[in-house]
Design an enzyme around this catalytic site. Structure first.
Site, PDB file in Angstrom:
ATOM      1  N   GLU A  44       0.341  20.455 -32.289  1.00  0.00           N
ATOM      2  CA  GLU A  44       0.240  19.173 -31.606  1.00  0.00           C
ATOM      3  C   GLU A  44       0.852  18.048 -32.435  1.00  0.00           C
ATOM      4  O   GLU A  44       1.124  18.204 -33.630  1.00  0.00           O
ATOM      5  CB  GLU A  44      -1.226  18.853 -31.295  1.00  0.00           C
ATOM      6  CG  GLU A  44      -1.828  19.815 -30.311  1.00  0.00           C
ATOM      7  CD  GLU A  44      -3.284  19.531 -29.993  1.00  0.00           C
ATOM      8  OE1 GLU A  44      -3.797  20.172 -29.075  1.00  0.00           O
ATOM      9  OE2 GLU A  44      -3.924  18.681 -30.660  1.00  0.00           O
ATOM     10  N   ALA A  46       0.824  13.456 -32.494  1.00  0.00           N
ATOM     11  CA  ALA A  46       0.246  12.229 -31.942  1.00  0.00           C
ATOM     12  C   ALA A  46       1.048  11.725 -30.750  1.00  0.00           C
ATOM     13  O   ALA A  46       0.500  11.113 -29.840  1.00  0.00           O
ATOM     14  CB  ALA A  46       0.150  11.156 -33.021  1.00  0.00           C
ATOM     15  N   GLU A  55       3.188  29.754 -26.873  1.00  0.00           N
ATOM     16  CA  GLU A  55       4.130  30.699 -26.288  1.00  0.00           C
ATOM     17  C   GLU A  55       5.574  30.264 -26.483  1.00  0.00           C
ATOM     18  O   GLU A  55       6.456  31.086 -26.737  1.00  0.00           O
ATOM     19  CB  GLU A  55       3.816  31.001 -24.830  1.00  0.00           C
ATOM     20  CG  GLU A  55       3.428  29.851 -23.956  1.00  0.00           C
ATOM     21  CD  GLU A  55       1.970  29.411 -23.987  1.00  0.00           C
ATOM     22  OE1 GLU A  55       1.458  29.059 -25.059  1.00  0.00           O
ATOM     23  OE2 GLU A  55       1.363  29.375 -22.908  1.00  0.00           O
ATOM     24  N   CYS A  87       1.530  26.940 -19.510  1.00  0.00           N
ATOM     25  CA  CYS A  87       1.787  25.718 -18.752  1.00  0.00           C
ATOM     26  C   CYS A  87       3.142  25.828 -18.052  1.00  0.00           C
ATOM     27  O   CYS A  87       3.899  26.778 -18.268  1.00  0.00           O
ATOM     28  CB  CYS A  87       1.757  24.502 -19.673  1.00  0.00           C
ATOM     29  SG  CYS A  87       3.190  24.366 -20.784  1.00  0.00           S
TER      30      CYS A  87
END
Length: 131
Positions: A44, A46, A55, A87
Site C-alpha cells: 500500500e 498513502a 496478484e 479486483c
C-alpha cells in the site's frame, strides 16, 4: 502442485504485506505450467492509487523475469473471512497474459473457491480486441 499447496504458499506471503492503511494483508502465488511459482503481496501507499495488489505483484515479478504466458493458476489469500477475489484492475492485468487462468480465492482459514479468469472477467479486453 496441488491447490492446497499453492494456497499455502500464497498464505505465507501475507506476512510480507505492507498494509498500514487497510490492515488487510493479501498474499498471492502464481503457478506456471512448468512448475515455477511467482509470489507477491500487497504493497500500500498513502496515495492509494499507487498501491499494488498481491496478484499484480506476482504477475509483474514473472513478467520482469521474461515470462509472458504459460500461467496455470493463481492462489489469492486474504486476511478476511470471505474469499479474496482479484479486483478489477488485477483481473484485467492477469487477462492480458492468461485469459484461461484458474483462480483460487481463499480466506484466512484456507477455505477456497475456484473459477476461471474468463468467468470473472466476462468479455475481457485483450490484445485480440485491438486488432
Amino acid at each position: 502442485m496441488t491447490d492446497r499447496e499453492l494456497i499455502a504458499i500464497a498464505a505465507g506471503m501475507r506476512q510480507y504485506a505492507y498494509a498500514p492503511y487497510s490492515r488487510f494483508a493479501v498474499g498471492a502465488a502464481l503457478l506456471c505450467e512448468d512448475g515455477r511459482v511467482f509470489t507477491g503481496c500487497n504493497v500500500e501507499n498513502a496515495a492509494y492509487g499507487s498501491s499494488l495488489c498481491a496478484e499484480r505483484c506476482a504477475l509483474v515479478k514473472a513478467v520482469s523475469e521474461g515470462i509472458r504466458g504459460g500461467f496455470a493458476a493463481i492462489a489469492i489469500v486474504g486476511s478476511g473471512a470471505d474469499h479474496c477475489w482479484p479486483c478489477g484492475a488485477c483481473r484485467q492485468m492477469l487477462y492480458e497474459f492468461a485469459p484461461g487462468l484458474r483462480v483460487l480465492a481463499a480466506n484466512r482459514e484456507g477455505a477456497y473457491a475456484v473459477c476461471t479468469l474468463e468467468e470473472l472477467l466476462a468479455h475481457g479486453f485483450g490484445a485480440a480486441s485491438m486488432e
